[in-house]
Design a protein around this motif. Structure first.
Motif, short mmCIF file in Angstrom:
data_model
loop_
_atom_site.label_atom_id
_atom_site.label_comp_id
_atom_site.label_asym_id
_atom_site.label_seq_id
_atom_site.Cartn_x
_atom_site.Cartn_y
_atom_site.Cartn_z
N LYS A 238 -1.37 -52.63 -23.84
CA LYS A 238 -0.19 -53.12 -22.93
C LYS A 238 -0.36 -52.87 -21.49
CE LYS A 238 2.79 -53.81 -26.71
NZ LYS A 238 3.48 -52.99 -27.78
N VAL A 239 -0.25 -53.50 -20.62
CA VAL A 239 -0.33 -53.25 -19.18
C VAL A 239 0.76 -52.49 -18.56
CG1 VAL A 239 -0.82 -54.27 -16.81
CG2 VAL A 239 -1.75 -55.46 -18.87
N ASN A 240 0.21 -51.28 -18.17
CA ASN A 240 1.37 -50.30 -17.51
C ASN A 240 0.81 -50.13 -16.22
OD1 ASN A 240 3.10 -48.28 -16.71
ND2 ASN A 240 2.03 -46.79 -17.82
N LEU A 241 1.57 -50.71 -15.09
CA LEU A 241 0.91 -50.59 -13.73
C LEU A 241 1.68 -49.33 -13.18
CD1 LEU A 241 -1.07 -52.37 -11.93
CD2 LEU A 241 0.95 -53.33 -11.00
N THR A 242 0.73 -48.12 -13.29
CA THR A 242 1.49 -47.12 -12.78
C THR A 242 1.69 -47.14 -11.15
OG1 THR A 242 -0.60 -45.77 -12.74
CG2 THR A 242 0.81 -45.47 -14.51
N LYS A 243 2.44 -46.59 -10.58
CA LYS A 243 2.81 -46.73 -9.24
C LYS A 243 3.29 -45.57 -8.53
CE LYS A 243 7.54 -47.96 -10.41
NZ LYS A 243 8.55 -48.56 -10.22
N SER A 244 3.48 -45.42 -6.97
CA SER A 244 3.98 -44.34 -6.63
C SER A 244 5.60 -44.57 -7.06
CB SER A 244 4.38 -44.35 -5.10
OG SER A 244 2.87 -43.89 -4.62
N GLY A 245 6.11 -43.12 -7.47
CA GLY A 245 7.50 -43.22 -8.05
C GLY A 245 8.52 -41.99 -7.21
N GLY A 246 9.58 -42.01 -7.33
CA GLY A 246 10.51 -41.03 -6.71
C GLY A 246 11.72 -41.46 -6.12
N TYR A 247 12.04 -40.91 -4.95
CA TYR A 247 13.29 -41.03 -4.69
C TYR A 247 13.13 -41.85 -3.06
CZ TYR A 247 14.05 -37.47 -7.96
OH TYR A 247 13.74 -36.86 -9.17
N GLY A 248 12.06 -42.72 -2.88
CA GLY A 248 12.06 -43.36 -1.82
C GLY A 248 10.39 -43.77 -1.35
N ASN A 249 10.23 -44.11 -0.36
CA ASN A 249 8.91 -44.40 0.24
C ASN A 249 8.32 -43.18 1.02
OD1 ASN A 249 10.14 -44.41 2.63
ND2 ASN A 249 9.89 -46.62 2.93
N GLY A 250 8.79 -42.20 0.96
CA GLY A 250 8.30 -41.07 1.60
C GLY A 250 8.85 -40.75 3.00
N TYR A 251 9.48 -41.62 3.56
CA TYR A 251 10.22 -41.32 4.73
C TYR A 251 11.53 -40.68 4.61
CZ TYR A 251 7.29 -44.15 8.01
OH TYR A 251 5.95 -44.81 8.49
N VAL A 252 11.83 -39.35 5.26
CA VAL A 252 12.87 -38.65 5.26
C VAL A 252 13.05 -38.07 6.61
CG1 VAL A 252 12.75 -38.02 2.82
CG2 VAL A 252 11.83 -36.61 4.62
N VAL A 253 14.50 -37.70 6.71
CA VAL A 253 14.83 -37.36 8.01
C VAL A 253 15.30 -35.72 7.94
CG1 VAL A 253 16.78 -37.47 9.89
CG2 VAL A 253 15.77 -39.53 8.95
#
Lengths: 427, 314
Positions: free
Chosen positions: A300-315
């Protein structure tokens, strides 16, 4: 006399740094300098960031964007770069490729971005990226990771067709055996941070498919790494290594060299994230590159990806101009031109509606179709799965993968136990 | 200054001389203080203060980013004492320290004796052997990482010459030895310079007397050169050993402590736990452990070698 002159010179040298280390004061009252920490990789060049910063400066007279470079040579995220800057007191206003939102948010270093900002309403599942009820970043892009690229020319020369694309572990072993028998190296991998990918992808595709809240289970003690099911996954990776399917001397090859090695046809398959598609698009090859998702046990295809709380840009919470930094964040990610370019240079896909588009290579279109058809899509093991992993756990993934690649371990159970011991120690 | 024909004149003159001496003495003290201050301020600010701060942090639980710290007493020290990874990194560090010190000493003495000969190319050779010492270990690490990569130029040359490729830094067996050899290459120049200075201090009469007695080169080396190099030997050995106990740059650049933690020295381990795992306090405790260990070894080594100096030279 000469001694007095020497003394005077020494006193002057002592005073000079004290005077000039005061820091530059703003020339005019309304002149603003915004520091933007960027992430330099073979795809993400300084010129790329300067293009965005110049456009931002043109739209915001009186604002100067100062680019602060962090490099992907020795680390997979900018967290330790930022931590050093926090210690020195010279902290950029806007950070990128930043993964450790929970720890830094808990420490009060992140500025909560306004979830009701009109520009952010285009982001898909915006509120799913909150941490403890606050939004610190937004996932305007999707970064598929558990991918295996393959050289279609060498694939065919190994006697394989598109119908042989592997979906299960046994499939991958079978095609690797055929490739090796044909005299080619089945899988290329490398050193530096790359071994982390073997653990994140080869194990993660199966583990995160079965346990999408894996870190919640680990943190609660309900599951352990030294578990028969996980052991089976490690055994699978170990079997591939024992069969000689990986590039010889892999650990002495750096990431940039590794990419070139695959583009120079030194192997047939290449496990890497979607950012490789940008490098492939820019390369001049006489062969086509294809892609499939990392095989799982049942196919079964599990396309792992970046995950978390956004795209890595924070202020940064203590930025003097957080709203301005937030505008720069939006410029780099949501602007039709620069947001699209941000996706294009790093092989990312748009996660907003309507999506930002860019001219895609055949490989990127193939990957986009794969993303759309995947049965599952879970974060990689070193990113939050339910809860966030303990900081530094990626080091153990990496050293375990190195131990397997070099066959220098006492037992696979010991490798898994090391992770459990580390988790217990940091709890 | 005037004449000193009378006693009052003499006393007056004496006072003036004493005042000049005192003035000169005070001026010298002030001058010395000003000359000494920059280095002292930097030393205290960067080294002493850092050690004190490190010691302070080691008694807390702090991740380096939180604004508060929790006092935990000796917990970090107990944790380090029982940690297998820390123990393993100590073993790795001692590997570099012992072999590095021994080999650099031998190479340094041999080269110094060779470079002490008078020849037209002496100065060229001295510069050539000292040159690696001038390059930073970080730069050397990057250069050799590229050269020794499995697909790098050295392996390409080996293949062209009909040999098999060697994985210099990608295997747990080869990586420590490769890093050690490169650091030895870089450090030997330093030892050579110190031994060369030591050789210059040996009185020539001893060699003349030995020549008259018919001593050969080996006998001269064993009974004159080596004993008289005892002070240089002490300095080089202590400096090398303590330096190798802190080895970091070249490992970090070339292997990152891998493969599979086989080149992970204590300094690399400290960096990993402090900066990757965000356990500043625990890393501080480990650093204090190492400081005490290195100081103790340095004191013992210095004591033993100084006694040896006295025996040999007396």
């Amino acid at each position: 006399m000469s001694k007095k002159i020497l003394l005077l010179v020494l006193c002057f040298i002592m005073i000079l740094p004290m005077v000039f280390s005061q820091g530059a004061e703003d020339g005019a009252d309304d002149a603003i300098t915004l520091k933007w920490q960027v992430w330099i990789t073979p795809n993400l060049s300084l010129e790329f960031y300067k293009e965005i910063s110049s456009a931002f400066e043109a739209e915001n007279p009186g604002v100067t964007v100062e680019i602060v470079e962090a490099s992907a040579t020795t680390s997979s995220s900018s967290a330790d770069f930022i931590r050093n800057r926090l210690a020195s007191g010279d902290v950029p206003d806007l950070w990128m490729n930043f993964q450790d939102v929970p720890a830094f948010a808990d420490a009060g270093h992140l500025w909560a971005i306004p979830a009701d900002d009109p520009d952010l309403q285009v982001v898909n599942n915006l509120l799913a990226q909150e941490y403890n009820g606050k939004l610190y970043s937004f996932a305007s892009n999707a970064q598929p990771q558990g991918l295996m690229y393959y050289n279609k020319k060498l694939w065919a020369q190994s006697g394989l067709t598109e119908a042989d694309i592997p979906y299960t572990w046994d499939d991958l072993k079978a095609v690797s055996a055929k490739i090796k028998a044909a005299g080619f190296t089945p899988i290329v991998t490398g050193g530096e941070w790359v071994p982390l990918i073997l653990w994140d992808y080869f194990l993660g595709s199966e583990l995160s498919k079965e346990y999408p809240n894996w870190w919640t289970l680990i943190n609660s003690g309900e599951k352990k790494w030294n578990d028969p099911q996980v052991l089976e996954m490690v055994q699978y990776l170990d079997d591939l290594v024992k069969s000689g399917y990986f590039l010889e001397g892999a650990l002495s090859i750096g990431y940039a060299q590794l990419e070139q090695a695959f583009l120079n046809e030194q192997g047939v398959m290449y496990p890497m994230g979607s950012w490789f598609t940008a490098a492939e698009a820019g390369a001049e090859n006489d062969w086509d590159c294809g892609v499939f998702s990392m095989p799982t046990k049942d196919g079964k295809v599990n396309l792992t990806k970046s995950g978390g709380y956004g795209n890595g840009y924070v202020v940064y919470a203590e930025s003097e101009h957080p709203e301005l930094a937030f505008e720069l964040m939006k410029k780099a990610n949501l602007d039709p031109v620069y947001g699209a370019k941000s996706l294009q240079v790093d092989g990312l896909f748009s996660n907003i509606t309507p999506p930002l588009t860019y001219p895609m290579s055949p490989l990127q279109e193939e990957l986009l179709a794969l993303v759309g058809s995947a049965e599952y899509s879970r974060p990689v093991l070193s990113h939050p799965l339910g809860e966030a992993p303990p900081m530094g756990v990626a080091d153990y993934f990496q050293s375990n993968a190195e131990a397997i690649l070099t066959q220098s371990y006492s037992s696979l159970e010991d490798l898994l136990q090391k992770i459990d011991d580390f988790v217990a120690e940091v709890k | 200054m005037g004449s000193v024909h009378t006693l009052p004149d003499f006393l007056e003159t004496l006072k003036r001389i004493q005042y000049m001496k005192l003035n000169t003495h005070t001026n010298t003290k002030i001058q010395n203080l000003i000359l000494f201050s920059p280095g002292f301020i930097i030393y205290v600010g960067l080294i002493v203060f850092s050690i004190i701060l490190c010691f302070y942090y080691s008694f807390f639980d702090w991740d380096g980013i939180r604004k508060t710290m929790d006092f935990v007493g000796f917990t970090n020290y107990i944790r380090a004492f029982t940690n297998n990874e820390f123990r393993s990194s100590i073993v790795t560090t001692f590997y570099f320290a012992i072999f590095g010190t021994v080999v650099v000493n031998i190479a340094g003495i041999v080269l110094a004796v060779f470079l002490n000969q008078k020849s037209p190319l002496t100065y060229f050779y001295r510069a050539a052997f000292f040159f690696p010492q001038l390059i930073s270990l970080v730069a050397i690490g990057f250069i050799f990482k590229g050269l020794l990569s499995y697909i790098g130029i050295v392996n390409t040359m080996l293949v062209n010459a009909g040999f098999a490729k060697i994985d210099f830094i990608g295997t747990p067996d080869n990586a420590p030895l490769t890093v050690l050899l490169i650091s030895i290459w870089q450090t030997t120049g330093f030892a050579t310079v110190l031994y060369l200075a030591g050789l210059q201090a040996i009185p020539n009469d001893l060699y003349d007397a030995a020549k008259v007695d018919g001593a050969n080169a080996w006998v001269k080396f064993r009974y004159i050169t080596f004993p008289w190099l005892a002070p240089s030997f002490t300095a080089v050995t202590v400096f090398l050993f303590t330096g190798y106990m802190k080895i970091f740059d070249i490992i970090f650049v070339m292997t990152g402590g891998g493969p599979a933690e086989k080149t992970q020295s204590v300094a690399v381990y400290i960096m990993k736990i402090g900066f990757n795992q965000f356990r500043i306090s625990y890393a501080s405790a480990v650093a204090i452990y190492m400081t005490i260990l290195v100081m103790a070894i340095a004191l013992i080594l210095t004591g033993v070698l100084r006694k040896r100096e006295e025996l040999l030279i007396s």
